[in-house]
Write an enzyme that holds these catalytic residues in place. Structure first.
Site, short mmCIF file in Angstrom:
data_model
loop_
_atom_site.label_atom_id
_atom_site.label_comp_id
_atom_site.label_asym_id
_atom_site.label_seq_id
_atom_site.Cartn_x
_atom_site.Cartn_y
_atom_site.Cartn_z
N TYR A 110 -72.44 0.89 79.63
CA TYR A 110 -71.94 -0.26 78.87
C TYR A 110 -73.08 -1.25 78.61
O TYR A 110 -73.06 -2.02 77.65
CB TYR A 110 -70.76 -0.93 79.60
CG TYR A 110 -69.92 -1.80 78.68
CD1 TYR A 110 -69.33 -1.27 77.54
CD2 TYR A 110 -69.74 -3.15 78.94
CE1 TYR A 110 -68.57 -2.05 76.69
CE2 TYR A 110 -68.98 -3.96 78.09
CZ TYR A 110 -68.40 -3.39 76.98
OH TYR A 110 -67.65 -4.18 76.13
N LYS A 113 -70.00 -9.66 77.19
CA LYS A 113 -68.56 -9.86 77.40
C LYS A 113 -68.31 -10.88 78.53
O LYS A 113 -67.33 -11.61 78.50
CB LYS A 113 -67.86 -8.53 77.73
CG LYS A 113 -67.80 -7.54 76.57
CD LYS A 113 -66.97 -8.06 75.40
CE LYS A 113 -66.68 -6.95 74.39
NZ LYS A 113 -66.08 -7.46 73.15
#
Ligand code: NAD
Length: 257
Positions: A158, A165
């Site tokens: 990720y 995020k």
């Protein structure tokens, strides 16, 4: 639909539909099903043919281009909303981007430019949208964005989207505090992995999905419809007591070690 979950009479903006696999499309379907009238945006002329039939199906009252990197696009969307509706009740922000070479690199090796671009498109665009929405949310409202568990824990592959995020989730908390007095609630929805266009940029995404399903208490993956029904709830007056939080729609995978 009547009762506390009805969105009848509410008007909202959905930004982030690329195709019928998009999380934003799943959300838009359920927001519409609950009675809301929608404004739908598309990225650019290349994306338009994929989004237009979906906007028609959603009976979108407004259908406009919006590349958050283009000066004036977002302002034009909000001007059109003001001219047509005079007010707004909710926003669904389902926009994210990171340059592939940075997304595939270690966070340690990510470029200043790539990190900044990912932050701008995936995080600060939500801030700009909130700022433009604020004066139109005269009866309060609901601002929703999409996040992922890779912000909370290190999820392999990720990479730089994790810190991006995390910043988005913190932004949700600060904006919830700042906009609360006006009755504007701010939410992050955190689905498990879903096979979308954006997800195809993440390496070994199939493995990530397998791991999420293995972890989830019911061993199932989330669907865009499950994210959609949650968005419809969070946009409704039934969720008037909820703001500033991250709502996981991941079949409970985030509670399992
Ligand atoms: P998607 O590819 O369908 O949607 C991403 C959208 O971002 C596209 O519509 C694209 O046009 C838009 N976008 C990118 N750059 C933009 C720009 N400059 N201006 C305006 N729009 C821009 O993929 P998705 O998975 O539905 O992604 C929606 C959101 O959900 C993203 O924030 C993503 O991080 C988040 N999310 C996805 C997953 C997943 O597994 N797919 C899981 C959790 C969260």
């Amino acid at each position: 639909m009547d009762g506390p979950f009805s969105l009848a009479g509410k008007r909202g903006l959905v930004a982030g539909i690329a195709n019928d696999k998009s999380i934003a499309y799943g959300c838009a379907r359920w927001l519409r099903h609950a009675g809301a009238e929608l404004a739908v945006t598309y990225l650019n002329e290349k994306a338009r043919p994929y989004v237009e039939p979906l906007a028609e199906e959603l009976e979108a009252g407004l259908f406009l281009p919006c590349d958050v990197r283009n000066d004036g696009d977002m302002e034009a969307v909000f001007r059109a909303i003001e001219d047509r509706w005079g007010r707004l009740d909710f926003i669904l922000h389902a926009i994210a981007f990171a340059p592939k070479e940075d997304l595939h690199a270690r966070v340690v090796d990510s470029s200043q430019e790539g990190f900044g671009l990912a932050m701008d498109i995936s995080c600060h665009s939500f801030v700009r949208m909130a700022r433009l929405a604020e004066p139109l949310m005269t009866d309060g409202g609901s601002l929703m964005t999409l996040t992922y568990y890779g912000s909370e824990r290190v999820v392999e592959h990720y990479n730089l989207m994790g810190p991006v995020k995390a910043a988005l989730e913190s932004t949700v908390r600060y904006m919830a505090a700042e906009l609360g007095p006006q009755g504007i609630r701010v939410h992050a929805l955190s689905p498990g992995p879903l096979k979308t266009r954006a997800a195809s940029g993440i390496q070994r995404f199939d493995e990530l999905m397998d791991k999420a399903a293995a972890k989830a208490p019911d061993h199932r993956l989330s669907t865009i419809d499950e994210v959609g029904t949650t968005a419809a709830f969070l946009a409704s007056d039934a969720a008037s007591g909820i703001t500033g939080g991250i709502t996981h729609v991941d079949h409970g995978a985030h509670v399992i070690d």
